[in-house]
Structure formats: structure tokens, C-alpha cells
Design an enzyme around this catalytic site. Structure first.
Site, PDB file in Angstrom:
ATOM      1  N   ARG A  19      -1.784   9.984 -22.216  1.00 37.42           N
ATOM      2  CA  ARG A  19      -2.453   9.843 -23.595  1.00 37.42           C
ATOM      3  C   ARG A  19      -2.565  11.255 -24.164  1.00 37.42           C
ATOM      4  O   ARG A  19      -2.131  11.309 -25.500  1.00 37.42           O
ATOM      5  CB  ARG A  19      -3.738   9.055 -23.688  1.00 37.42           C
ATOM      6  CG  ARG A  19      -3.563   7.567 -23.502  1.00 37.42           C
ATOM      7  CD  ARG A  19      -4.965   6.631 -23.309  1.00 37.42           C
ATOM      8  NE  ARG A  19      -4.682   5.496 -23.019  1.00 37.42           N
ATOM      9  CZ  ARG A  19      -5.326   4.724 -22.260  1.00 37.42           C
ATOM     10  NH1 ARG A  19      -6.438   5.178 -21.863  1.00 37.42           N
ATOM     11  NH2 ARG A  19      -4.934   3.362 -22.094  1.00 37.42           N
TER      12      ARG A  19
ATOM     13  N   GLU B 176       0.644   2.853 -25.305  1.00 39.78           N
ATOM     14  CA  GLU B 176      -0.340   3.640 -24.386  1.00 39.78           C
ATOM     15  C   GLU B 176      -1.729   3.445 -24.899  1.00 39.78           C
ATOM     16  O   GLU B 176      -2.664   4.516 -24.331  1.00 39.78           O
ATOM     17  CB  GLU B 176      -0.111   5.139 -24.212  1.00 39.78           C
ATOM     18  CG  GLU B 176       1.434   5.222 -23.681  1.00 39.78           C
ATOM     19  CD  GLU B 176       1.840   6.395 -22.850  1.00 39.78           C
ATOM     20  OE1 GLU B 176       0.653   7.111 -22.382  1.00 39.78           O
ATOM     21  OE2 GLU B 176       2.805   6.856 -22.877  1.00 39.78           O
TER      22      GLU B 176
END
Length: 416
Positions: A278, A398
Site C-alpha cells: 500500500r 490493494e
């Protein structure tokens, strides 16, 4: 030493600040520490190199690849030739052996030119390569890390039609043979980035469905393995050069040596590697925001209305200042999270924060840049419309923005 410094703090309020400063000269708090947006000599060299590479080799072909919906093989090869696909892989395996921050820097600089290639570089470095480095057996590392560093792209295969945010509701199975020497995979994956270019797949499948998520296991599988089918490319709003396809597995036989780490630990590996992934996505979104902003600022000086550059109107100046501030905030958050990760500190909250906020800022910046260009900004003549299309998925993949908010809220609740 802390007690010595504390005694100075107990001095009367009337004591001069000048005297206090003199006493503090030998204090550990006077040691200069770099800001999170200050880079080492090596990291600065990475930024300069990647920026030059992106402008010279990538930029001339961005529009063509966006229209055709495909990556040029020569540019993909150039990524490997320049060491950008194995940034944290040790030199003994042919990698660049750099730090995590350098990988995020590379993603940011590439995203400022073409976010499609940035997501390729991000997945390779922050997900697949690192998963193999962290949990791969010596056999798997010796087989795949040299290839991942020099000539083989990869895909991270987690999502399915019925398990997106709820990734562990997956239906793909990996049933062990009676003697445990191999597994047979059956099922399908959806929304798999880089799947057309990949030579290896990191696949998550359930090796013990009766155990629920505790049966999920990770496998490193050669893309040429019999029984794997890569479906048609999705027709997407943005990131068009990046391939996103469905994968199907029909009686795919995988040797037990292809298991990444321990059987049944796939859920843990996926969570841990996505946390740092991330930060890479935040780097991509930061690059998009900077790319759109930098492509627009010269126009604000060149375009005149009522005899004045539109950038000189106070209303425009305030909008520019606001977005520049938000871009800087994303930069600080992203590289702070990267440094925390590098130093072994808890960083999950910070990773979710920078991923969440970067996607919001990238969308705002790209949208405003189109407005600032006026009518021409709404055409394909100006690159900012592509940044606008490319950034939207940042709030989805994600981990959606709602998932980031939930993660942040949960950690804050535990802190209190």
C-alpha cells in the site's frame, strides 16, 4: 543523559532562552536528523536515474500504448536492464540490493509519466519479490529471484469473483496428493494485474478448505505450467497499457517445493505483504498527482485572459496553493511510512493512511488540472485526462478506501 536534559527544563521560567540554547549545544536533541523527504546519496541517484529514464524511454510512447492497450516489450526489457524490477533483491541473485524507499521512489517517478508501468514495477518489487525474499525457501529463491531481477515479470494472484475485499472467501483449492509430493489447483482468479506479461504467478489457494482461511497457502507457479489459462484483457477506464485478466486453473499440478513458506500461512503472508504494498500504491498516486500538476503549471503562465496569465488571478493562486500543500502532505506521509517500514517499526496504520489520502489527492489534483486547462483539458491532446483516468483505481485496488478507513479506525481504537 535524559535526566541531565530534564534538569535544564526545570530551570526558572525567567531564565533566558539564549542561555538555555547554549546549555543545550551538547544535547542529543541537537543532533540533526534528516526529514523524511530528504534522501541518501544512493536514493537521490535512483530518483535522478529513473526520472531521466522515464522521460527519455517511456514518455514518447505513453499515448501509443494507452491507445493500443499494451506495453511495448522493449520498454519492459529496459526496466530489467536498468535494475528497476529487482530493486531489493540481493546482488548475489542479480538484483540492485537497494532499500524499500528507493523502490517507492522509482514507482513515484515512473507514475509521473505512465502509471501503467508504475503498477508493474510496484507489484514486482513490493509484493512478489519481497514475498519470495521473506518467506521463500532457498530453492525457490535460487530459482526465481535471478529471473525476477533480470527478465521475468510477475503477478500477484489473490482476488476472485466472489472474494474481493473479503479475500479469504476464496474458492480456488490446492488439494495435496496422497503422499504430499504435489498439489492440484482448481479455480479462478479475477482482476490480475500484469497477467499477460508475467512469467511467474504468486497464487493463493486453499489447501485445506475445511479449515477456512487457515488453509490458504501461497504457491510460486511458472506461468507455462499446464492447465493455466490467461483470459482476455479487461477493457478498463484507465491503466490501459497494464494488462488485467482473469486466470483459470484446471487440474494444475504443482510440486510441493513450490509452496511459499508454510502450508496454511498464506493468509498471513498476503496481509503482511499488502501492508507494505500500500505504500507503493501511495507512491504511484503521488506520482500521478505530481505528473498532472507539473504538466499544468506552465500552461497557467502561458494562457492569458483579460490580458493576464490565468495563474496570476488570486482565485487560481489559492487553488494551486491548496493542491500543492496536499501533494506535499502525501509525500511526507508516504515516505514517513516507508522509513517506518525500513526501521522495523509498526507501520500498518501509516500505510493505510497514505494509501487512502494519496488516492483522494491524486483524484482531486487530476480533476482540477483538467479544469485549469479548460476545454482543451477535456481532450486527449493534453496528458492530464489520462492521469485522471489512471488515478481512479487507486481508491479500489490493494484495499478499497473503506477498508483503509476500517483498518485505521481499528488500530486507533486499540491505541486508546
Amino acid at each position: 543523559m535524559l535526566s541531565r536534559f530534564a534538569s535544564r527544563l526545570s530551570r526558572p521560567a525567567s531564565a533566558s532562552l539564549k542561555g538555555f540554547s547554549a546549555l543545550a549545544e551538547d544535547s542529543p536533541f541537537m543532533e540533526l536528523r534528516p526529514a523524511v523527504t530528504m534522501y541518501s546519496e544512493e536514493e537521490t541517484a535512483v530518483r535522478d536515474m529513473v526520472k531521466t529514464w522515464a522521460q527519455q524511454e517511456l514518455a514518447p510512447h505513453v499515448r501509443e500504448m494507452d491507445r493500443e492497450g499494451a506495453m511495448r516489450p522493449d520498454i519492459l526489457k529496459s526496466l530489467f536492464d536498468n535494475g528497476l524490477m529487482g530493486m531489493e533483491i540481493p546482488e548475489k541473485y542479480g538484483g540492485s540490493e537497494m532499500n524499500f524507499t528507493s523502490a517507492v521512489i522509482a514507482v513515484e517517478e515512473i507514475a509521473a509519466v505512465d502509471p501503467s508501468f508504475a503498477i508493474l514495477v510496484d507489484i514486482q518489487n513490493t509484493l512478489t519479490n519481497n514475498a519470495l525474499r521473506f518467506w521463500g525457501s532457498e530453492e525457490l529463491q535460487e530459482k526465481w529471484l535471478p529471473r525476477l531481477a533480470t527478465d521475468t515479470a510477475s503477478s500477484f494472484c489473490l482476488s476472485e469473483a466472489g472474494s474481493g475485499t473479503d479475500a479469504f472467501a476464496m474458492k480456488t483449492t490446492a488439494i495435496p496428493s496422497p503422499d504430499g509430493s504435489y498439489y492440484t489447483l482448481n479455480g479462478s482468479k479475477l482482476w490480475i494485474s500484469n497477467s499477460k506479461e508475467a512469467g511467474v504467478f504468486l497464487v493463493f489457494a486453499n489447501a485445506a478448505p475445511e479449515k477456512g482461511y487457515k488453509g490458504i497457502t501461497a504457491f510460486v507457479i511458472d506461468a507455462e505450467t499446464e492447465g493455466i489459462t490467461v483470459g482476455k484483457k479487461e477493457r478498463k477506464l484507465g491503466l490501459k497499457a497494464s494488462s488485467t485478466c482473469a486466470l483459470s486453473f484446471e487440474d494444475v499440478k504443482v510440486d510441493a517445493s513450490c509452496v511459499l513458506g508454510e502450508v496454511g500461512m498464506g493468509y498471513k503472508y498476503a496481509i503482511e505483504i499488502l501492508n507494505e504494498g500500500r505504500i507503493g500504491i501511495a507512491g504511484q498516486q503521488l506520482g500521478i498527482a505530481k505528473g498532472a500538476f507539473n504538466a499544468t503549471m506552465p500552461y497557467l503562465r502561458e494562457r492569458k485572459q483579460f490580458g493576464t496569465s490565468i495563474g496570476d488571478f488570486q482565485g487560481m493562486q489559492h487553488q494551486v496553493a491548496q493542491l500543492a500543500t496536499e501533494i506535499h502532505a502525501v509525500e511526507v506521509m508516504t515516505y514517513n511510512a516507508a522509513r517506518m517500514k525500513e526501521n522495523g517499526l509498526p507501520f500498518v496504520k501509516e500505510a493505510s493512511m497514505c494509501k487512502l489520502y494519496s488516492s483522494q489527492v491524486a483524484e482531486r489534483v487530476a480533476s482540477k488540472c483538467i479544469e485549469w486547462y479548460g476545454g482543451v483539458g477535456f481532450t486527449e491532446d493534453i496528458i492530464v485526462e489520462k492521469f485522471y483516468r489512471d488515478c481512479k483505481v487507486g481508491s479500489i485496488y490493494e484495499g478499497t478506501s473503506n477498508i483503509q478507513l476500517q483498518t485505521i479506525a481499528k488500530i486507533i481504537a486499540n491505541e486508546w
